[in-house]
Design an enzyme around this catalytic site. Structure first.
Site, PDB file in Angstrom:
ATOM      1  N   ASP A   1      43.236  34.927  42.346  1.00  0.00           N
ATOM      2  CA  ASP A   1      42.304  34.728  41.237  1.00  0.00           C
ATOM      3  C   ASP A   1      42.368  33.293  40.709  1.00  0.00           C
ATOM      4  O   ASP A   1      43.422  32.816  40.292  1.00  0.00           O
ATOM      5  CB  ASP A   1      42.670  35.715  40.119  1.00  0.00           C
ATOM      6  CG  ASP A   1      41.535  35.945  39.146  1.00  0.00           C
ATOM      7  OD1 ASP A   1      40.629  35.103  39.083  1.00  0.00           O
ATOM      8  OD2 ASP A   1      41.556  36.975  38.456  1.00  0.00           O
TER       9      ASP A   1
ATOM     10  N   ASP B   1      33.132  38.827  36.374  1.00  0.00           N
ATOM     11  CA  ASP B   1      33.615  40.198  36.219  1.00  0.00           C
ATOM     12  C   ASP B   1      32.478  41.137  35.827  1.00  0.00           C
ATOM     13  O   ASP B   1      31.656  40.805  34.973  1.00  0.00           O
ATOM     14  CB  ASP B   1      34.686  40.261  35.130  1.00  0.00           C
ATOM     15  CG  ASP B   1      36.003  39.642  35.574  1.00  0.00           C
ATOM     16  OD1 ASP B   1      36.158  39.377  36.778  1.00  0.00           O
ATOM     17  OD2 ASP B   1      36.867  39.436  34.717  1.00  0.00           O
TER      18      ASP B   1
END
Length: 641
Positions: A391, A454
């Site tokens: 990430d 997201d």
């Protein structure tokens, strides 16, 4: 005569009143991220659009929707709309207003930094009002929507917020038969001479006995559990197995190709991730419980196999030391023994995943891999992990270089490290689609890459899906577009309970899963594994729908039609058939259709058409496919000539 005249005109003399949108019950409004704020932006700052500050209005985030009952009492609605300046020029939104089921206002695409658009609608006689703010089919990053000075005029009862319709959960997926049914993907990718574990997915009553013909040297099969384990062949090549499963009710057989080469994840990964249910509450105990539930619920029998820890397992800055004397990353107290955890997951025949960042810190502020990339990755392999989510997070603050190379650098570095491990580790690039990652993710040895920000809130799934669906040319075996997780069932939040029930209407949940399967997306569930209800499992565990996602041809569905109200997708499959999805993304019931000519067929007369959700063949008319669908609903079929 005077009294009669007054009686006739009395309704016309009712006083005109006004109210703001902020005077209504905004708890009924869905929001894609954060919470609706009155007089402030979604980030709790002054409402600011196009350089001007406003004091009245509401701040929200796409995708959001509010339904109102007007009962013919309202006379007008006016407001300004735009992207809040807090996004610093980023974000793109679209706002529509539906009056009695018809679009009465459409803003088109509004960009961050632009002046607000104006809504001015006459509402005489209107009963139902729907206000919809969405992304502009490019994801929902920075889509901060401001409704400025939103004012209704009305006579009599003021508008009433309704919330989403209460829709009954109807299970469409038939239960699997009691006789064995093998649900393995047709092909598994692995590299030479590496540890191997695969739990053969099969439904049917237990006990069940498994067998495999053509098993290469180095691999063994446990006949009672169906676990294939050992080491992959040292020689590259395709090893063709014939699997069998037998119980008291019958026998099923299926071919499985073990492709030993350079590429993993030849079909999209399937499993579970801890983030959207546990967030920072994740523990060793929760991970073990998820593994138990994957087996007990039957999800593992449909091919779900990865049990993945997301953020929050290492230590934070307040928990020094972060590493031991040799530089090995240290876990926090919630994870006392990582090798024991992965061994437990493996004992179920399942695979284990872990998370880190190329930056100094993860997104939640835990220790990242910065300047310890190789050491951390070798530690993960030694612990027994089979999947890595990498990430971007704080790497933004230490990244060097410019352009695409700046974005590629940490991911290419990690790809090379993973290549050299004595373990196959599926590689998930999580950097939110920056720099058109779908164009270069495979060059870094990435197996899947996030294409948007997201998903965050369940109501945002459509906008994320629309952005991902347009990237169909870039998906192929071993390299998949990833639109984020499946958020149905019970999802985590900040409430005292720590979770809430999915708010997506049941019919729309079928569309959500159907879109992911047609898009050949990773099927990673991120809800509560310990509160799996029959409806949620029926959506997640439809073998015929999953087979579309896991098709070995590895093609993502092409978007044949995409309008404001309906989508048509078509996915070619390895056996020559095609999967077709008709979706109603409008706010009212409508008929969605596609002609056989549009779908590439000369005629519908000799076609076999199967409804995949209901798992039954259906009759069609000679001109094409037609389906009358509720708002958000779909028809997904498979067609054979």
């Amino acid at each position: 005569m005077v009294a009669l005249t007054l009686a006739l005109v009395a309704p016309l003399l009712q006083p005109i009143d006004t109210c703001s949108l902020s005077d209504l019950d905004l708890s009924k409004m869905t929001v894609g991220w954060g919470k609706v704020r009155v007089g402030r932006s979604i980030e709790d700052k002054p409402l600011t659009v196009g350089g001007k500050v406003y004091t009245a209005g509401i701040g929200t985030h796409a995708a959001s929707r509010l339904r109102l009952r007007l009962d013919g009492k309202a006379t007008s609605f006016r407001c300004l709309i735009g992207v809040d300046d807090e996004t610093q020029g980023r974000g793109s939104i679209r706002v529509r207003v539906y009056l009695d089921g018809k679009v009465a206002f459409d803003s088109g695409t509004l960009k961050g930094g632009a002046p607000p658009a104006q809504v001015d609608l006459k509402l005489g006689g209107v009963k139902d009002f729907i206000l919809v703010a969405s992304g502009a089919n490019d994801g929902i990053d920075y889509d901060h929507v401001d409704f400025i000075e939103p004012t209704f005029t009305f006579s009599g009862a003021r508008p009433a917020a309704l919330g989403e319709p209460d829709e009954k959960e109807v299970i469409l997926t038939p239960p699997p038969p009691k006789s064995p049914r093998l649900n393995t993907a047709p092909v598994i990718g692995c590299t030479p001479g590496k540890p191997f574990l695969y739990r053969i997915p099969a439904t049917g009553v237990r006990p069940m006995r498994f067998s495999a013909q053509g098993l290469p040297k180095g691999l063994i099969l446990d006949a009672s559990t169906g676990f294939l384990s050992g080491r992959t062949p040292a020689q590259k090549g395709t090893y063709r197995l014939r699997l069998s499963a037998r119980n008291a009710k019958g026998l099923d057989q299926k071919s499985l190709s073990l492709k030993v080469g350079d590429t993993l994840a030849l079909t999209p990964p399937m499993g579970w991730n801890s983030w959207y249910i546990h967030y920072g509450r994740v523990t060793d105990k929760a991970m073990r419980a998820a593994a138990d539930a994957m087996v007990k619920s039957g999800m593992a029998d449909f091919g779900y196999q990865y049990v993945n820890i997301d953020d929050c397992w290492p230590r934070t800055q307040r928990e020094a030391p972060l590493r031991d004397e040799s530089g090995t990353v240290l876990c926090n107290d919630k994870f006392p023994d990582m090798p024991a955890l992965t061994s437990y997951i493996h004992s179920k025949g399942l695979l284990a995943g872990i998370y880190t960042s190329p930056g100094p810190w993860t997104c939640a502020g835990f220790t990242g891999a910065w300047q310890h990339e190789r050491q951390d990755t070798e530690t993960f392999a030694r612990w027994g992990f089979d999947f890595l989510k990498y990430d971007w997070c704080s790497y933004e603050n230490v990244a060097t270089g410019t352009g695409i190379e700046r974005l590629k650098k940490p991911y290419a570095q990690m790809g090379e490290i993973l290549k050299g491990l004595d373990r196959d580790v599926v590689y998930n690039l999580c950097q939110y689609g920056m720099g058109d990652v779908w164009k270069w993710g495979a060059e870094t040895r990435g197996n899947c890459w996030r294409t948007t920000g997201d998903l965050g809130n369940m109501s945002s799934w459509r906008d994320v899906a629309f952005a991902n669906a347009r990237l169909w040319p870039y998906a192929k075996p071993g390299h998949w577009n990833d639109p984020d997780y499946l958020l149905i069932g019970w999802i985590g939040d900040s409430s005292p309970l720590g979770r809430r029930k999915c708010t997506i209407p049941p019919a729309e949940q079928y569309s959500y899963m159907g879109m992911w399967c047609l898009m050949a997306a990773p099927l990673i569930f991120s809800g509560d594994m310990e509160r799996l209800d029959p409806f949620t499992l029926s959506v997640l565990c439809n073998a015929e729908m999953i087979s579309v996602d896991q098709d070995p041809l590895g093609r993502q569905a092409k978007v044949l039609r995409a309008t404001d109200e309906e989508w048509v997708l078509q996915k070619p499959l390895a056996d020559g058939s095609t999967a077709i999805g008709l979706f109603n993304f409008g706010e009212v019931e409508r008929t969605v259709s596609a002609t056989w000519k549009e779908l590439g067929y000369l005629s519908g007369k000799k076609l076999r058409v199967r409804d995949l959700w209901r798992q039954k063949d259906i009759r069609t008319i000679s001109t094409g496919l037609y389906a009358t669908l509720k708002p958000g609903a779909c028809l997904v079929v498979r067609v054979w000539e």
